[in-house]
Scaffold this active site. Structure first.
Site, mmCIF file in Angstrom:
data_model
loop_
_atom_site.group_PDB
_atom_site.id
_atom_site.type_symbol
_atom_site.label_atom_id
_atom_site.label_comp_id
_atom_site.label_asym_id
_atom_site.label_seq_id
_atom_site.Cartn_x
_atom_site.Cartn_y
_atom_site.Cartn_z
ATOM 1 N N ARG A 78 0.833 -1.198 0.000
ATOM 2 C CA ARG A 78 0.000 0.000 0.000
ATOM 3 C C ARG A 78 0.869 1.251 0.000
ATOM 4 O O ARG A 78 1.599 1.515 0.960
ATOM 5 C CB ARG A 78 -0.938 -0.005 1.206
ATOM 6 C CG ARG A 78 -1.977 -1.130 1.188
ATOM 7 C CD ARG A 78 -2.761 -1.140 -0.113
ATOM 8 N NE ARG A 78 -3.914 -2.040 -0.097
ATOM 9 C CZ ARG A 78 -4.670 -2.279 -1.157
ATOM 10 N NH1 ARG A 78 -4.392 -1.700 -2.318
ATOM 11 N NH2 ARG A 78 -5.702 -3.108 -1.072
ATOM 12 N N GLU A 111 -8.145 -11.584 -7.202
ATOM 13 C CA GLU A 111 -7.142 -11.409 -6.161
ATOM 14 C C GLU A 111 -6.818 -12.687 -5.410
ATOM 15 O O GLU A 111 -5.654 -12.948 -5.102
ATOM 16 C CB GLU A 111 -7.595 -10.329 -5.170
ATOM 17 C CG GLU A 111 -7.689 -8.953 -5.786
ATOM 18 C CD GLU A 111 -7.902 -7.867 -4.748
ATOM 19 O OE1 GLU A 111 -7.980 -8.183 -3.545
ATOM 20 O OE2 GLU A 111 -7.993 -6.691 -5.150
ATOM 21 N N PRO A 129 -16.013 8.602 8.349
ATOM 22 C CA PRO A 129 -17.091 9.590 8.275
ATOM 23 C C PRO A 129 -16.657 11.011 8.611
ATOM 24 O O PRO A 129 -17.400 11.953 8.349
ATOM 25 C CB PRO A 129 -18.123 9.067 9.283
ATOM 26 C CG PRO A 129 -17.368 8.158 10.181
ATOM 27 C CD PRO A 129 -16.272 7.565 9.355
ATOM 28 N N GLU A 155 1.898 -1.593 -8.170
ATOM 29 C CA GLU A 155 2.278 -1.665 -6.759
ATOM 30 C C GLU A 155 2.562 -3.095 -6.336
ATOM 31 O O GLU A 155 3.536 -3.383 -5.654
ATOM 32 C CB GLU A 155 1.171 -1.096 -5.855
ATOM 33 C CG GLU A 155 0.768 0.331 -6.166
ATOM 34 C CD GLU A 155 -0.460 0.380 -7.039
ATOM 35 O OE1 GLU A 155 -0.639 -0.528 -7.886
ATOM 36 O OE2 GLU A 155 -1.253 1.323 -6.892
#
Length: 200
Positions: A78, A111, A129, A155
């Site tokens: 990530r 995946e 939120p 990535e």
């Protein structure tokens, strides 16, 4: 008034404490847009906030369970956090016509390398939120069959898939090995479900 009492029941749709004055889109991408929103209150006056809006519906996560009781978790690199994560398969719709269930089926196949004959949506939650108006829908997939996996982006061109029992996955949530929110929610939900079954 005791500590267990409250002056009113919780109402998520009660009158807003702020007034929205204007809104304009300042960023547009394939997955999300960003709006600049001007708001005001009698005491604070006018102020701005930035709100992320998801495109093409909910994000999706798929908690799959093999016939021998193992959960496929995908290793993902990530970029925002510059770290590897273990996650349930997940993603976004590629166009407005793709439903959340379609995304669940596609992502489990691409995946994790499985197809399933049973999908049940068991949760839907707001991601952040405080600055995002975007939900994630979680599906429970069972009766799995192996399938060819797809290539990925730059990535993680072809991430590894690891299989864990529910107890092993739960321990990785507790000890902080698993840090992805949708994966934590899915595993804890399955761990606390009667008979470890979300399909009923």
């Amino acid at each position: 008034m005791s500590s267990s009492e409250t002056y009113r029941p919780f109402d998520p749709w009660r009158t807003s404490p702020v007034k929205e004055e204007s809104r304009k889109q300042i960023v547009a991408t394939h997955y999300f847009n960003v709006d600049q929103v001007s708001l005001s209150t009698p005491k604070a006056g006018q102020f701005d906030r930035f709100v992320l809006q998801g495109n093409n519906g909910d994000g999706v996560g798929v908690l799959a369970l093999t016939d021998d009781g193992r959960i496929p978790l995908v290793e993902q690199y990530r970029i925002p956090t510059h770290r590897w994560t273990l996650e349930i398969p997940g993603g976004h719709a590629e166009d407005p016509k793709e439903t959340a269930l379609d995304v669940a089926k596609r992502k489990l196949h691409e995946e994790a390398g499985y197809t399933a004959t049973s999908y049940v949506q068991f949760s839907r939650f707001l991601n952040m939120p405080s600055f995002a108006a975007h939900h994630t829908a979680l599906f429970f997939a069972t009766h799995l069959s192996p399938a060819d996996r797809a290539s990925f982006g730059p990535e993680t061109p072809r991430p590894d898939v690891r299989l864990y029992t529910l107890d092993e996955a739960y321990q990785m949530v507790v000890n902080g090995t698993i840090v992805d929110a949708k994966t934590i929610i899915a595993i804890l939900r399955l761990y606390t479900a009667p008979d470890h079954n979300l399909g009923q």
